[in-house]
Design a protein around this motif. Sequence first.
Motif, PDB file in Angstrom:
ATOM      1  N   HIS A 326       0.819  -1.210   0.000  1.00 14.96           N
ATOM      2  CA  HIS A 326       0.000   0.000   0.000  1.00 14.96           C
ATOM      3  C   HIS A 326       0.853   1.261   0.000  1.00 14.96           C
ATOM      4  CE1 HIS A 326      -3.538  -2.420   1.914  1.00 14.96           C
ATOM      5  NE2 HIS A 326      -3.426  -2.620   0.629  1.00 14.96           N
ATOM      6  N   SER A 327       2.096   1.130   0.470  1.00 21.27           N
ATOM      7  CA  SER A 327       3.019   2.271   0.479  1.00 21.27           C
ATOM      8  C   SER A 327       3.765   2.413  -0.847  1.00 21.27           C
ATOM      9  CB  SER A 327       4.041   2.117   1.620  1.00 21.27           C
ATOM     10  OG  SER A 327       3.393   2.059   2.874  1.00 21.27           O
ATOM     11  N   GLY A 328       3.485   1.514  -1.777  1.00 17.67           N
ATOM     12  CA  GLY A 328       4.101   1.599  -3.089  1.00 17.67           C
ATOM     13  C   GLY A 328       5.315   0.721  -3.279  1.00 17.67           C
ATOM     14  N   VAL A 329       5.557  -0.188  -2.344  1.00 21.53           N
ATOM     15  CA  VAL A 329       6.681  -1.110  -2.454  1.00 21.53           C
ATOM     16  C   VAL A 329       6.250  -2.346  -3.243  1.00 21.53           C
ATOM     17  CG1 VAL A 329       8.263  -2.597  -1.163  1.00 21.53           C
ATOM     18  CG2 VAL A 329       7.706  -0.313  -0.289  1.00 21.53           C
ATOM     19  N   ARG A 330       7.070  -2.754  -4.175  1.00 21.19           N
ATOM     20  CA  ARG A 330       6.800  -3.974  -4.936  1.00 21.19           C
ATOM     21  C   ARG A 330       7.468  -5.151  -4.230  1.00 21.19           C
ATOM     22  NH1 ARG A 330       8.963  -4.975 -11.058  1.00 21.19           N
ATOM     23  NH2 ARG A 330      10.719  -3.894 -10.097  1.00 21.19           N
ATOM     24  N   ILE A 331       6.798  -6.289  -4.174  1.00 21.11           N
ATOM     25  CA  ILE A 331       7.365  -7.498  -3.571  1.00 21.11           C
ATOM     26  C   ILE A 331       7.489  -8.564  -4.653  1.00 21.11           C
ATOM     27  CG2 ILE A 331       7.065  -9.327  -1.864  1.00 21.11           C
ATOM     28  CD1 ILE A 331       5.475  -7.384  -0.143  1.00 21.11           C
ATOM     29  N   ILE A 332       8.714  -9.042  -4.858  1.00 25.32           N
ATOM     30  CA  ILE A 332       8.979 -10.129  -5.797  1.00 25.32           C
ATOM     31  C   ILE A 332       9.449 -11.335  -4.994  1.00 25.32           C
ATOM     32  CG2 ILE A 332      10.423 -10.930  -7.710  1.00 25.32           C
ATOM     33  CD1 ILE A 332      10.620  -8.056  -8.653  1.00 25.32           C
TER      34      ILE A 332
END
Length: 448
Positions: A326-332
């Motif tokens: 939600h804070s704009g961090v992408r998780i791979i």
Amino acid sequence: MTNSQLTPGVVPGRLPADSYAANFSDVAPPLDRHEAQVAADRCYYCHDAPCVTACPTSIDIPLFIRQISTGTPDAAARTIFHQNILGGICARVCPTENLCEGSCVRMEAEGKPVEIGALQRYATDHLMAQGYHPFRRGPPTGKRIAVVGAGPAGLSAAHRLAAKGHEVTLFDARPKPGGLNEYGIASYKAVDGFAAREVDWLLGIGGIRLASGKALGRDITLEGLSADFDAVFLGLGLQGVSALGTEGEDRTHVTHAVDFIRELRQSGDLSALPVGRDVVVIGGGMTAVDAAVQAKLLGAQNVTIVYRRGQNRMSASQHEQDHATHSGVRIICNAAPLKVHGNGTVREVEFMLTREGPNGLEDTGERFRLPADQLLRAIGQKLDGVPSDLAMSGGKIAIHGPGRTSIPGIWAGGDCAAGGDDLTVTAVAEGRDAAEDIHAQLMEAAHG
């Protein structure tokens, strides 16, 4: 020239000056009196409440919520502090969705638990604002105890021992006490210097002498402490940081996430902190999430968490993962680092895609690269500098019972001790229980 989110490299001042205060404001603002009453009224006050069983410090949660509902929040705070003297910070940082709130019967019935964490904060903040300490010391025992490490375990042990009437010296290698609460959690979880204020309040019981800048093995030794004190408690935490073991990780701007968080926590001017445009964080725990979210809040344009296993294997809670995205961090997920590319300074990180196989992680043969002018390692910490005389288990100090080590007269607890789960609340419980055992042994010896 003014920097922006598009400025390449690792630079300060990516955002307008007024954005920093807004970005790092309280992530979960406190309940007001009316909100607390409404939240408390949802509690069923269960007998044999599952939330109490799920709490590592065994706080009587139905009792303190009933005390809030009857208009006595200070009594509620005393109920909390009796079991968990760091109840204020735990109300802010505990993964309640995995502990008390995750076990709430309201959660099973309605999908929305009683707001136990927020109610705990309401009560503890209310009492701490009164400016007095709720506990008094017992009669002096004449016993002197050394506590090494002023993190959650050490603070908890020191307070309980002081309350029993012992004289405690609290040693810590760093300039400030607090451990991870002071140096290692996201700023937006404990705003306005709360961790330091809580330590000052805790020390208000008296009988605790703080000796900062004293590291075990450098300034003090276990042998010396054992000779000078009646008992020793080790709450060392985890000081060492694991390396990636990846080619190129010695390039500039490849740093430890814990160092990044510590520098941010101790900064007086967030706009002066440099951060990359493209930030990659390797890891899957709370440290990875805290570092990634704060990099985004400092103005990084692109922030990516990369974890080698599936998302369901990440140790960061689902709540924290959701907060990151939600804070704009992408998780791979299912990707492991192979090589850090760049000419002296990191420019790209090369990864291999992974899958779970019968013998552990397997390389699928697929490769990809992520641009990165800053790479943060958050792949775990380890225990360094432990005296060789202490028995170890799994890289940590072996303990039995309430924190007893292999050497009589020496106890340990918190992250440095084997068997825990590296949570603040667990460290508090272990420090408290070891203190009770130390007291019992000292009194038995004195009267025996």
